[in-house]
Design a protein around this motif. Sequence first.
Motif, PDB file in Angstrom:
ATOM      1  N   PRO B 270       0.822  -1.222   0.000  1.00 32.59           N
ATOM      2  CA  PRO B 270       0.000   0.000   0.000  1.00 32.59           C
ATOM      3  C   PRO B 270       0.849   1.264   0.000  1.00 32.59           C
ATOM      4  CG  PRO B 270      -0.735  -1.515   1.712  1.00 32.59           C
ATOM      5  CD  PRO B 270       0.553  -2.057   1.185  1.00 32.59           C
ATOM      6  N   PHE B 271       2.146   1.137   0.312  1.00 34.58           N
ATOM      7  CA  PHE B 271       3.013   2.325   0.331  1.00 34.58           C
ATOM      8  C   PHE B 271       3.250   2.873  -1.060  1.00 34.58           C
ATOM      9  CE2 PHE B 271       4.382   0.306   4.366  1.00 34.58           C
ATOM     10  CZ  PHE B 271       4.015   1.346   5.210  1.00 34.58           C
ATOM     11  N   ASN B 272       3.013   2.065  -2.084  1.00 36.41           N
ATOM     12  CA  ASN B 272       3.149   2.562  -3.451  1.00 36.41           C
ATOM     13  C   ASN B 272       1.929   3.405  -3.793  1.00 36.41           C
ATOM     14  OD1 ASN B 272       3.323   3.029  -6.146  1.00 36.41           O
ATOM     15  ND2 ASN B 272       3.650   0.885  -6.751  1.00 36.41           N
ATOM     16  N   PRO B 273       2.107   4.726  -3.955  1.00 38.12           N
ATOM     17  CA  PRO B 273       0.940   5.593  -4.125  1.00 38.12           C
ATOM     18  C   PRO B 273       0.302   5.493  -5.520  1.00 38.12           C
ATOM     19  CG  PRO B 273       2.937   6.878  -4.251  1.00 38.12           C
ATOM     20  CD  PRO B 273       3.369   5.478  -3.942  1.00 38.12           C
ATOM     21  N   PHE B 274       0.951   4.762  -6.412  1.00 35.02           N
ATOM     22  CA  PHE B 274       0.433   4.746  -7.779  1.00 35.02           C
ATOM     23  C   PHE B 274      -0.412   3.508  -8.087  1.00 35.02           C
ATOM     24  CE2 PHE B 274       4.233   7.565  -8.824  1.00 35.02           C
ATOM     25  CZ  PHE B 274       3.459   8.710  -8.700  1.00 35.02           C
ATOM     26  N   THR B 275      -0.607   2.669  -7.076  1.00 37.19           N
ATOM     27  CA  THR B 275      -1.458   1.500  -7.299  1.00 37.19           C
ATOM     28  C   THR B 275      -2.759   1.676  -6.535  1.00 37.19           C
ATOM     29  OG1 THR B 275      -0.401   0.389  -5.444  1.00 37.19           O
ATOM     30  CG2 THR B 275       0.467  -0.081  -7.637  1.00 37.19           C
ATOM     31  N   SER B 276      -3.747   0.899  -6.937  1.00 42.43           N
ATOM     32  CA  SER B 276      -5.036   1.018  -6.270  1.00 42.43           C
ATOM     33  C   SER B 276      -4.949   0.393  -4.886  1.00 42.43           C
ATOM     34  CB  SER B 276      -6.118   0.329  -7.096  1.00 42.43           C
ATOM     35  OG  SER B 276      -6.065  -1.061  -6.873  1.00 42.43           O
ATOM     36  N   ALA B 277      -5.644   0.989  -3.951  1.00 44.30           N
ATOM     37  CA  ALA B 277      -5.674   0.458  -2.592  1.00 44.30           C
ATOM     38  C   ALA B 277      -6.896   1.017  -1.905  1.00 44.30           C
ATOM     39  CB  ALA B 277      -4.410   0.874  -1.832  1.00 44.30           C
ATOM     40  N   GLU B 278      -7.570   0.183  -1.146  1.00 45.85           N
ATOM     41  CA  GLU B 278      -8.783   0.645  -0.494  1.00 45.85           C
ATOM     42  C   GLU B 278      -8.471   1.134   0.917  1.00 45.85           C
ATOM     43  OE1 GLU B 278     -13.220  -0.895  -1.097  1.00 45.85           O
ATOM     44  OE2 GLU B 278     -11.937  -2.270  -0.011  1.00 45.85           O
ATOM     45  N   THR B 279      -9.011   2.303   1.260  1.00 42.37           N
ATOM     46  CA  THR B 279      -8.787   2.832   2.607  1.00 42.37           C
ATOM     47  C   THR B 279      -9.851   2.291   3.552  1.00 42.37           C
ATOM     48  OG1 THR B 279     -10.205   4.733   2.279  1.00 42.37           O
ATOM     49  CG2 THR B 279      -7.906   4.980   1.618  1.00 42.37           C
ATOM     50  N   MET B 280      -9.691   2.605   4.812  1.00 43.07           N
ATOM     51  CA  MET B 280     -10.662   2.145   5.816  1.00 43.07           C
ATOM     52  C   MET B 280     -12.062   2.652   5.482  1.00 43.07           C
ATOM     53  SD  MET B 280      -8.197   3.131   9.006  1.00 43.07           S
ATOM     54  CE  MET B 280      -8.904   2.220  10.349  1.00 43.07           C
ATOM     55  N   THR B 281     -12.154   3.947   5.237  1.00 45.62           N
ATOM     56  CA  THR B 281     -13.478   4.517   4.938  1.00 45.62           C
ATOM     57  C   THR B 281     -14.026   3.957   3.628  1.00 45.62           C
ATOM     58  OG1 THR B 281     -12.336   6.385   3.944  1.00 45.62           O
ATOM     59  CG2 THR B 281     -13.140   6.663   6.193  1.00 45.62           C
ATOM     60  N   GLY B 282     -13.157   3.836   2.646  1.00 42.88           N
ATOM     61  CA  GLY B 282     -13.579   3.304   1.350  1.00 42.88           C
ATOM     62  C   GLY B 282     -14.139   1.896   1.497  1.00 42.88           C
ATOM     63  N   HIS B 283     -13.478   1.109   2.308  1.00 38.16           N
ATOM     64  CA  HIS B 283     -13.928  -0.260   2.523  1.00 38.16           C
ATOM     65  C   HIS B 283     -15.276  -0.288   3.231  1.00 38.16           C
ATOM     66  CE1 HIS B 283     -13.481  -4.583   2.916  1.00 38.16           C
ATOM     67  NE2 HIS B 283     -13.841  -4.478   4.191  1.00 38.16           N
ATOM     68  N   ILE B 284     -15.397   0.535   4.254  1.00 40.68           N
ATOM     69  CA  ILE B 284     -16.666   0.570   5.013  1.00 40.68           C
ATOM     70  C   ILE B 284     -17.816   0.914   4.079  1.00 40.68           C
ATOM     71  CG2 ILE B 284     -17.971   1.832   6.756  1.00 40.68           C
ATOM     72  CD1 ILE B 284     -15.387   2.124   8.358  1.00 40.68           C
ATOM     73  N   VAL B 285     -17.628   1.933   3.262  1.00 40.22           N
ATOM     74  CA  VAL B 285     -18.743   2.387   2.431  1.00 40.22           C
ATOM     75  C   VAL B 285     -19.082   1.341   1.360  1.00 40.22           C
ATOM     76  CG1 VAL B 285     -17.543   3.709   0.640  1.00 40.22           C
ATOM     77  CG2 VAL B 285     -19.729   4.500   1.485  1.00 40.22           C
ATOM     78  N   ARG B 286     -18.068   0.629   0.864  1.00 42.51           N
ATOM     79  CA  ARG B 286     -18.344  -0.378  -0.162  1.00 42.51           C
ATOM     80  C   ARG B 286     -19.067  -1.591   0.435  1.00 42.51           C
ATOM     81  NH1 ARG B 286     -15.607  -4.772  -2.243  1.00 42.51           N
ATOM     82  NH2 ARG B 286     -13.755  -4.322  -0.990  1.00 42.51           N
ATOM     83  N   ILE B 287     -18.600  -2.040   1.582  1.00 38.21           N
ATOM     84  CA  ILE B 287     -19.213  -3.214   2.199  1.00 38.21           C
ATOM     85  C   ILE B 287     -20.634  -2.910   2.665  1.00 38.21           C
ATOM     86  CG2 ILE B 287     -19.080  -4.815   4.154  1.00 38.21           C
ATOM     87  CD1 ILE B 287     -17.030  -5.310   1.941  1.00 38.21           C
ATOM     88  N   SER B 288     -20.799  -1.729   3.286  1.00 44.66           N
ATOM     89  CA  SER B 288     -22.137  -1.428   3.800  1.00 44.66           C
ATOM     90  C   SER B 288     -23.114  -1.171   2.662  1.00 44.66           C
ATOM     91  CB  SER B 288     -22.086  -0.223   4.746  1.00 44.66           C
ATOM     92  OG  SER B 288     -21.584   0.892   4.046  1.00 44.66           O
ATOM     93  N   GLY B 289     -22.602  -0.795   1.496  1.00 43.44           N
ATOM     94  CA  GLY B 289     -23.483  -0.572   0.345  1.00 43.44           C
ATOM     95  C   GLY B 289     -23.835  -1.879  -0.355  1.00 43.44           C
ATOM     96  N   GLY B 290     -23.056  -2.922  -0.149  1.00 41.31           N
ATOM     97  CA  GLY B 290     -23.299  -4.194  -0.826  1.00 41.31           C
ATOM     98  C   GLY B 290     -24.353  -5.017  -0.106  1.00 41.31           C
ATOM     99  N   ASP B 291     -24.667  -6.193  -0.653  1.00 37.42           N
ATOM    100  CA  ASP B 291     -25.716  -7.001  -0.008  1.00 37.42           C
ATOM    101  C   ASP B 291     -25.093  -8.053   0.904  1.00 37.42           C
ATOM    102  OD1 ASP B 291     -24.575  -8.189  -2.132  1.00 37.42           O
ATOM    103  OD2 ASP B 291     -26.386  -9.178  -2.867  1.00 37.42           O
ATOM    104  N   ILE B 292     -24.724  -7.626   2.081  1.00 38.26           N
ATOM    105  CA  ILE B 292     -24.238  -8.594   3.060  1.00 38.26           C
ATOM    106  C   ILE B 292     -25.269  -8.676   4.166  1.00 38.26           C
ATOM    107  CG2 ILE B 292     -21.766  -8.444   2.685  1.00 38.26           C
ATOM    108  CD1 ILE B 292     -21.765  -6.397   5.007  1.00 38.26           C
TER     109      ILE B 292
END
Lengths: 258, 332
Positions: B270-292
């Motif tokens: 994740p230290f490489n700033p040029f690759t995709s990586a999900e942050t804590m907030t990003g993960h929360i919003v994606r999971i809570s938006g999905g059908d779990i």
Amino acid sequence: MMQGNYALQAKDLNIYYGSFRAVKDIELNIHTNKITSFIGPSGCGKSTLLRAFNRMNDLIEISHMKGSIEYKGKNLYDSDVDPVEVRRRIGMVFQKPNPFPKSIYDNIAWGAKINGFRGNMDELVEESLRSAALWDEVKDKLDQSGLSLSGGQQQRLCIARTIAVKPEIILMDEPCSALDPIATLKIEELMRQLQEEYTIVIVTHNMQQAARASDYTAFLNMDSSDRAGYMVEFNETNEMFTSPQNQETEDYITGRFG
Amino acid sequence: MASETMANTIVKTETKEDVARSLAKKMRPRESLIQGFLFICGAISILTTVGIVYELSKEALLFFRDDRVTLVEFFTGSQWQPAIEQFGIAPLVLSTLVTSTIAMFVALPLGLASAIYLSEYASSRVRSILKPVLEILAGVPTVVYGYFALTFMTPLLRNIFGSDVVQIFNTASAGIVVGILIVPLVSSMSEDALHAVPDSLRQASYGLGATKLETAVRVVLPAALSGITAAFVVAISRAIGETMVVAIAAGAGPRNFEWSDVTQNYSGTPFNPFTSAETMTGHIVRISGGDISYNSIDYNSIFAIGLMLFFITLLLNVFSRRIVERFREVYD
């Protein structure tokens, strides 16, 4: 009076705030190594005039001036004059003591540092504090905040800070108005000592102070027609307070108005 | 009102009892009513915080109680893959760290510089134009910033560094834009702090022959330090908590890695700033938006992440308070 013994010469000086003329038609010579005081009622432009001498009025966006102030033959308001350099030669002490929120030591050292002082800073600090008659009171707590001192000590710290820059002229804008009588007396004694090396100009509300502590006095008053301040009388302090030439001056110094 | 006026009128012949009566404590229902109302307003914000912490902790506790989760793995693991029951939070925390750090590198210098300019240099005319513009910038919805990152900043980065180096979703782009997003916050709070420094200090400085820059940087700035630090802390908290921009531009999957990669295969972390990586907030919003499903371990895990976020910002607050206490220059 010897010609050329003037530290500052104001010629046909008019100072404006926007379209309002605060001070008009000042012709005034400040004598070298003397204490000159400006007295007069509130709002007569004493402070405005004082601040013109080291271009502090430049900091007020709407102010501008006409006429000239000559320092060793050079007009301080010429377009090629840098106000920063002017203030290095003509220092200022303000009405309310305003030490920096730094240590006592740094309060003194800061001004010298920015002015490119290269010598022994400890010596300069001690010497400046001694000149301001403050050394004995603070020598053991140089690392404490300048604001931990009493009002009178703070004002002497501000004077010491000004001295450390080694100006030729010191302007003081009602330096004792926030101080008690004992602290005031100390500042006045200090001014007398400093006079040997510096030219001092002081604005004061206190006529006894002007009478006690100055060699020359300028009395300013407000013109009731246009509210501009003008100089009523300028003379040696003794003359002014014993035999004023002007009726207005006499009324003011005898307490009939103001 | 008439009787009150009467009571307040001092009668010469009043007896001791009259005096006692007129000086007696009076009921002032309006005063107590307003005092009560203000207290409730204050209490609501505190109660809300308590409620949030309670709810977060409760759900997070369910997560940590689960047999498939160990605290050691949670804090030291480098894989976040709920599907195969791997719960190491490092990939998410490090991505947040990277975007926030990049954001601060953008926001602090820019915000502070513009605050100094506005407070110490700008004429009143310039300020009256610039301040509202900055406030408009603060009013732009974050989703717009998100697409700004994706459609402007990312292509720009790819042009500069090459599209083989910079992935379409990357933390650099998100971080820079989060930084731009919080510039108004930093500059407006810092400007307030600078503005609050008494003018007498500036005068003192100019009176000693200081230039404008010396006055601004060496007198006004140190005197405003505590306010500026407060601005920085709020800004960092904001950068860590910012969700929309990172959700859109940083990537939609945790950047899992091996700890050994940090030294051996840097670009895979994740230290490489040029690759995709999900942050804590990003993960929360994606999971809570999905059908779990509610109460599944996936669902509970996002509360654990939320709690972690909460503690990070709390820690920052406490830490910065300490710093401020130590370094601030008290005037007046």
